[in-house]
Design a protein around this motif. Sequence first.
Motif, PDB file in Angstrom:
ATOM      1  N   PRO A  35     -27.095   5.822 -34.893  1.00  8.47           N
ATOM      2  CA  PRO A  35     -27.487   4.455 -34.542  1.00  8.47           C
ATOM      3  C   PRO A  35     -28.494   3.908 -35.552  1.00  8.47           C
ATOM      4  O   PRO A  35     -29.113   4.675 -36.304  1.00  8.47           O
ATOM      5  N   PRO A  36     -28.709   2.583 -35.599  1.00 10.46           N
ATOM      6  CA  PRO A  36     -29.639   1.998 -36.574  1.00 10.46           C
ATOM      7  C   PRO A  36     -31.034   2.625 -36.494  1.00 10.46           C
ATOM      8  O   PRO A  36     -31.552   2.865 -35.403  1.00 10.46           O
ATOM      9  N   GLU A 172     -21.220   5.485 -43.576  1.00  8.49           N
ATOM     10  CA  GLU A 172     -20.781   4.197 -43.017  1.00  8.49           C
ATOM     11  C   GLU A 172     -19.285   4.248 -42.697  1.00  8.49           C
ATOM     12  O   GLU A 172     -18.543   3.303 -42.957  1.00  8.49           O
ATOM     13  N   GLN A 175     -17.292   1.572 -40.889  1.00 13.12           N
ATOM     14  CA  GLN A 175     -16.925   0.348 -41.600  1.00 13.12           C
ATOM     15  C   GLN A 175     -15.729   0.557 -42.522  1.00 13.12           C
ATOM     16  O   GLN A 175     -15.268  -0.391 -43.166  1.00 13.12           O
ATOM     17  N   ASP A 199     -21.652   4.545 -37.164  1.00  7.10           N
ATOM     18  CA  ASP A 199     -22.046   4.061 -35.843  1.00  7.10           C
ATOM     19  C   ASP A 199     -20.912   3.209 -35.297  1.00  7.10           C
ATOM     20  O   ASP A 199     -20.742   2.058 -35.710  1.00  7.10           O
ATOM     21  N   GLN A 202     -21.406  -0.517 -34.249  1.00  6.25           N
ATOM     22  CA  GLN A 202     -21.698  -1.576 -35.201  1.00  6.25           C
ATOM     23  C   GLN A 202     -20.398  -2.238 -35.651  1.00  6.25           C
ATOM     24  O   GLN A 202     -19.313  -1.866 -35.214  1.00  6.25           O
ATOM     25  N   LEU A 203     -20.523  -3.225 -36.545  1.00  4.27           N
ATOM     26  CA  LEU A 203     -19.371  -4.006 -37.001  1.00  4.27           C
ATOM     27  C   LEU A 203     -18.262  -3.101 -37.534  1.00  4.27           C
ATOM     28  O   LEU A 203     -18.495  -2.263 -38.397  1.00  4.27           O
ATOM     29  N   TYR A 256     -25.567   2.683 -26.309  1.00  4.12           N
ATOM     30  CA  TYR A 256     -26.014   3.843 -27.068  1.00  4.12           C
ATOM     31  C   TYR A 256     -26.409   4.971 -26.124  1.00  4.12           C
ATOM     32  O   TYR A 256     -26.653   4.745 -24.938  1.00  4.12           O
TER      33      TYR A 256
END
Length: 307
Positions: A35-36, A172, A175, A199, A202-203, A256
């Motif tokens: 996670p971020p 990533e 993505q 993650d 996320q986008l 999360y």
Amino acid sequence: GIPARLTAHGLTLNTSQWQAWQDALTHRARLVWGPPGTGKSRTVRAIAVGAVLEALASNRPLRVLVSAFTYTAIDNVLLEVGRDLAALAPGACDVFRVRSRYQATPGIIAPTIDLELNRAQPSPAVSALRTRLQQGNGVVVVGATSEQVHNLLTTNNGKATEEFFDLILIDEASQMDVAHAILTIAGIATGGSVVLAGDPLQLSPIQQAEAPKGLEDLVGSIYGFWKELHQIPESALSINYRSNDCIVGLARQSGYQATLSSHSPSLELNLLAPLPTAQPATWDARLFWTHEWADILNPTRPAVCFV
């Protein structure tokens, strides 16, 4: 052991990061859920450096690939890996960053690391790297996007499935779509390992068309493809270093893991001067003013709903 060497070097990890590190280096396929703010790229960096140090200690060859959807994402990991290895194992492991000949020479990359790839007319350096990867001698780390991995594999009429890499790390990965990831994973050697870090909340990859209903995980991110369709085990990073407990609490409510916690629960902005409650004389006339700004930006209120 290797963890002690990494820690002494300053590459310290928390308990969940060490667990992900251990899981990644002891499984053929593994997901790292970052996670971020939880240090995902730092963990991937430690996995790469740890794998190299272990190979050198065991006196066995190792070919590592660090890949991602963008050069920036690769550089976030690869440049630190290069610095780590230069300090921990000077001269023992070469690091290369493969780029397209249409991509400008990056100013932040040392010439010894930068490797321009022209598949039609490969340079002596590219040919030497391909020979080295084919023969599997020594220890080497390569960073490349999916397209450049494919170009490296197929240079000199090579196969798109050449067994070039023993360890593939994709950062990533949430993505990167399945099609691009296949180009990267196609270079895995027999008995090799693949680690995907990302993650899934996320986008996701941006597609030109909507995925067929029920087949979203087949054409979406490689992370989702592994997690949802193949149930690949996931190691979750659980400490957020970027946000306070109020904001991390919002993340937990958004899907999360319940174990996600804040490293600094009371973290807040340290303002050098109080926020104005009346419109300052220097306020730009084109901008809206309200005395509510002071309330909205109050550091003691980490999250504010602005309607």
